[in-house]
Design a protein around this motif. Sequence first.
Motif, PDB file in Angstrom:
ATOM      1  N   GLU A   1       9.454  70.786  81.239  1.00  0.00           N
ATOM      2  CA  GLU A   1      10.907  70.702  81.393  1.00  0.00           C
ATOM      3  C   GLU A   1      11.372  71.386  82.670  1.00  0.00           C
ATOM      4  O   GLU A   1      11.882  72.489  82.649  1.00  0.00           O
ATOM      5  CB  GLU A   1      11.595  71.297  80.172  1.00  0.00           C
ATOM      6  CG  GLU A   1      11.488  70.418  78.957  1.00  0.00           C
ATOM      7  CD  GLU A   1      12.366  70.888  77.827  1.00  0.00           C
ATOM      8  OE1 GLU A   1      13.432  71.468  78.088  1.00  0.00           O
ATOM      9  OE2 GLU A   1      11.971  70.670  76.679  1.00  0.00           O
ATOM     10  N   ASN A   2      11.177  70.724  83.795  1.00  0.00           N
ATOM     11  CA  ASN A   2      11.594  71.295  85.066  1.00  0.00           C
ATOM     12  C   ASN A   2      12.478  70.349  85.869  1.00  0.00           C
ATOM     13  O   ASN A   2      12.815  70.639  87.008  1.00  0.00           O
ATOM     14  CB  ASN A   2      10.375  71.714  85.887  1.00  0.00           C
ATOM     15  CG  ASN A   2       9.357  70.598  86.047  1.00  0.00           C
ATOM     16  OD1 ASN A   2       9.696  69.428  85.958  1.00  0.00           O
ATOM     17  ND2 ASN A   2       8.114  70.966  86.264  1.00  0.00           N
ATOM     18  N   CYS A   3      12.832  69.217  85.283  1.00  0.00           N
ATOM     19  CA  CYS A   3      13.705  68.264  85.951  1.00  0.00           C
ATOM     20  C   CYS A   3      14.192  67.248  84.924  1.00  0.00           C
ATOM     21  O   CYS A   3      13.668  67.181  83.821  1.00  0.00           O
ATOM     22  CB  CYS A   3      12.971  67.554  87.093  1.00  0.00           C
ATOM     23  SG  CYS A   3      11.590  66.534  86.536  1.00  0.00           S
ATOM     24  N   HIS A   4      15.177  66.473  85.285  1.00  0.00           N
ATOM     25  CA  HIS A   4      15.540  65.291  84.503  1.00  0.00           C
ATOM     26  C   HIS A   4      16.342  64.353  85.391  1.00  0.00           C
ATOM     27  O   HIS A   4      16.874  64.748  86.422  1.00  0.00           O
ATOM     28  CB  HIS A   4      16.235  65.634  83.187  1.00  0.00           C
ATOM     29  CG  HIS A   4      17.686  65.942  83.255  1.00  0.00           C
ATOM     30  ND1 HIS A   4      18.198  67.174  83.569  1.00  0.00           N
ATOM     31  CD2 HIS A   4      18.754  65.150  83.017  1.00  0.00           C
ATOM     32  CE1 HIS A   4      19.511  67.136  83.524  1.00  0.00           C
ATOM     33  NE2 HIS A   4      19.879  65.925  83.200  1.00  0.00           N
ATOM     34  N   ILE A   5      16.358  63.082  84.981  1.00  0.00           N
ATOM     35  CA  ILE A   5      17.025  62.047  85.767  1.00  0.00           C
ATOM     36  C   ILE A   5      18.052  61.358  84.881  1.00  0.00           C
ATOM     37  O   ILE A   5      17.735  60.950  83.766  1.00  0.00           O
ATOM     38  CB  ILE A   5      16.006  61.027  86.315  1.00  0.00           C
ATOM     39  CG1 ILE A   5      15.022  61.726  87.251  1.00  0.00           C
ATOM     40  CG2 ILE A   5      16.721  59.875  87.024  1.00  0.00           C
ATOM     41  CD1 ILE A   5      13.881  60.862  87.715  1.00  0.00           C
ATOM     42  N   ILE A   6      19.257  61.223  85.397  1.00  0.00           N
ATOM     43  CA  ILE A   6      20.338  60.560  84.669  1.00  0.00           C
ATOM     44  C   ILE A   6      20.661  59.254  85.379  1.00  0.00           C
ATOM     45  O   ILE A   6      20.859  59.233  86.594  1.00  0.00           O
ATOM     46  CB  ILE A   6      21.598  61.439  84.617  1.00  0.00           C
ATOM     47  CG1 ILE A   6      21.301  62.761  83.906  1.00  0.00           C
ATOM     48  CG2 ILE A   6      22.752  60.689  83.949  1.00  0.00           C
ATOM     49  CD1 ILE A   6      22.411  63.784  84.052  1.00  0.00           C
ATOM     50  N   VAL A   7      20.716  58.172  84.603  1.00  0.00           N
ATOM     51  CA  VAL A   7      21.133  56.879  85.141  1.00  0.00           C
ATOM     52  C   VAL A   7      22.316  56.423  84.288  1.00  0.00           C
ATOM     53  O   VAL A   7      22.216  56.320  83.071  1.00  0.00           O
ATOM     54  CB  VAL A   7      20.000  55.834  85.074  1.00  0.00           C
ATOM     55  CG1 VAL A   7      20.485  54.501  85.602  1.00  0.00           C
ATOM     56  CG2 VAL A   7      18.785  56.309  85.837  1.00  0.00           C
ATOM     57  N   SER A   8      23.415  56.154  84.938  1.00  0.00           N
ATOM     58  CA  SER A   8      24.619  55.719  84.250  1.00  0.00           C
ATOM     59  C   SER A   8      25.002  54.341  84.794  1.00  0.00           C
ATOM     60  O   SER A   8      25.200  54.188  86.001  1.00  0.00           O
ATOM     61  CB  SER A   8      25.734  56.735  84.493  1.00  0.00           C
ATOM     62  OG  SER A   8      26.886  56.384  83.792  1.00  0.00           O
ATOM     63  N   LEU A   9      25.084  53.365  83.902  1.00  0.00           N
ATOM     64  CA  LEU A   9      25.370  51.986  84.307  1.00  0.00           C
ATOM     65  C   LEU A   9      26.658  51.496  83.658  1.00  0.00           C
ATOM     66  O   LEU A   9      26.887  51.721  82.470  1.00  0.00           O
ATOM     67  CB  LEU A   9      24.220  51.064  83.891  1.00  0.00           C
ATOM     68  CG  LEU A   9      22.818  51.448  84.401  1.00  0.00           C
ATOM     69  CD1 LEU A   9      21.783  50.569  83.739  1.00  0.00           C
ATOM     70  CD2 LEU A   9      22.757  51.331  85.904  1.00  0.00           C
ATOM     71  N   LYS A  10      27.470  50.807  84.433  1.00  0.00           N
ATOM     72  CA  LYS A  10      28.705  50.217  83.897  1.00  0.00           C
ATOM     73  C   LYS A  10      28.407  48.800  83.421  1.00  0.00           C
ATOM     74  O   LYS A  10      27.633  48.078  84.023  1.00  0.00           O
ATOM     75  CB  LYS A  10      29.784  50.167  84.990  1.00  0.00           C
ATOM     76  CG  LYS A  10      30.397  51.480  85.310  1.00  0.00           C
ATOM     77  CD  LYS A  10      31.383  51.384  86.449  1.00  0.00           C
ATOM     78  CE  LYS A  10      32.481  50.400  86.175  1.00  0.00           C
ATOM     79  NZ  LYS A  10      33.540  50.396  87.194  1.00  0.00           N
ATOM     80  N   TRP A  11      29.051  48.413  82.346  1.00  0.00           N
ATOM     81  CA  TRP A  11      28.961  47.004  81.949  1.00  0.00           C
ATOM     82  C   TRP A  11      30.337  46.397  81.748  1.00  0.00           C
ATOM     83  O   TRP A  11      30.470  45.269  81.298  1.00  0.00           O
ATOM     84  CB  TRP A  11      28.082  46.802  80.733  1.00  0.00           C
ATOM     85  CG  TRP A  11      28.446  47.511  79.446  1.00  0.00           C
ATOM     86  CD1 TRP A  11      29.670  47.725  78.921  1.00  0.00           C
ATOM     87  CD2 TRP A  11      27.523  48.070  78.518  1.00  0.00           C
ATOM     88  NE1 TRP A  11      29.596  48.367  77.739  1.00  0.00           N
ATOM     89  CE2 TRP A  11      28.271  48.592  77.458  1.00  0.00           C
ATOM     90  CE3 TRP A  11      26.140  48.149  78.463  1.00  0.00           C
ATOM     91  CZ2 TRP A  11      27.674  49.199  76.352  1.00  0.00           C
ATOM     92  CZ3 TRP A  11      25.573  48.757  77.366  1.00  0.00           C
ATOM     93  CH2 TRP A  11      26.332  49.271  76.336  1.00  0.00           C
ATOM     94  N   ARG A  12      31.358  47.158  82.119  1.00  0.00           N
ATOM     95  CA  ARG A  12      32.718  46.631  82.038  1.00  0.00           C
ATOM     96  C   ARG A  12      33.564  47.304  83.099  1.00  0.00           C
ATOM     97  O   ARG A  12      33.500  48.500  83.302  1.00  0.00           O
ATOM     98  CB  ARG A  12      33.295  46.932  80.662  1.00  0.00           C
ATOM     99  CG  ARG A  12      34.673  46.385  80.438  1.00  0.00           C
ATOM    100  CD  ARG A  12      35.176  46.740  79.071  1.00  0.00           C
ATOM    101  NE  ARG A  12      35.817  48.053  79.136  1.00  0.00           N
ATOM    102  CZ  ARG A  12      36.889  48.377  78.443  1.00  0.00           C
ATOM    103  NH1 ARG A  12      37.405  47.521  77.590  1.00  0.00           N
ATOM    104  NH2 ARG A  12      37.434  49.552  78.547  1.00  0.00           N
ATOM    105  N   ASP A  13      34.342  46.509  83.815  1.00  0.00           N
ATOM    106  CA  ASP A  13      35.289  47.072  84.769  1.00  0.00           C
ATOM    107  C   ASP A  13      36.486  47.588  84.020  1.00  0.00           C
ATOM    108  O   ASP A  13      36.982  46.940  83.094  1.00  0.00           O
ATOM    109  CB  ASP A  13      35.756  46.008  85.781  1.00  0.00           C
ATOM    110  CG  ASP A  13      34.653  45.668  86.780  1.00  0.00           C
ATOM    111  OD1 ASP A  13      33.861  46.567  87.110  1.00  0.00           O
ATOM    112  OD2 ASP A  13      34.602  44.508  87.226  1.00  0.00           O
ATOM    113  N   VAL A  14      36.951  48.737  84.415  1.00  0.00           N
ATOM    114  CA  VAL A  14      38.102  49.321  83.739  1.00  0.00           C
ATOM    115  C   VAL A  14      39.332  49.181  84.576  1.00  0.00           C
ATOM    116  O   VAL A  14      39.344  49.133  85.731  1.00  0.00           O
ATOM    117  CB  VAL A  14      37.910  50.823  83.415  1.00  0.00           C
ATOM    118  CG1 VAL A  14      38.061  51.070  81.950  1.00  0.00           C
ATOM    119  CG2 VAL A  14      36.651  51.399  83.930  1.00  0.00           C
TER     120      VAL A  14
END
Length: 124
Positions: free
Chosen positions: A111-124
């Motif tokens: 546990e020395n790193c992590h990766i976040i991926v955030s994807l949109k599937w709808r325009d707001v």
Amino acid sequence: MYDPILFPPHAGAMDMNRERGGTFRPYSATNPDQLVKSAKTSQSLMLDVKKVMDTLATSKPFSNRLMTAAQASKMSVVIDMIRKIGIKNEPDITYNPDGIRFDFYPKAEEENCHIIVSLKWRDV
């Protein structure tokens, strides 16, 4: 601009500066071992991220099934679909009406790193 007459340096800082031969360094000496270890661990995570992103980017039917399951709050189906891609590090998955987020963490002993991926599937 900095005016040394209006804002003289702190006396303690000047003493430390003189003791170190004129070079002020408020941090300890660097040791890149942990950074190198974190970078190597993140390379493994990146392979998993790439597999998931490649699947989502190249398979419209898969992406549609994933969105449908997520919007129906079928978390076990979403997790199972991602797991079947063949990744080593299963991400934490959260979603809302606007998109989905994957938090990739390495195995517990690394546990020395992590990766976040955030994807949109709808325009707001």
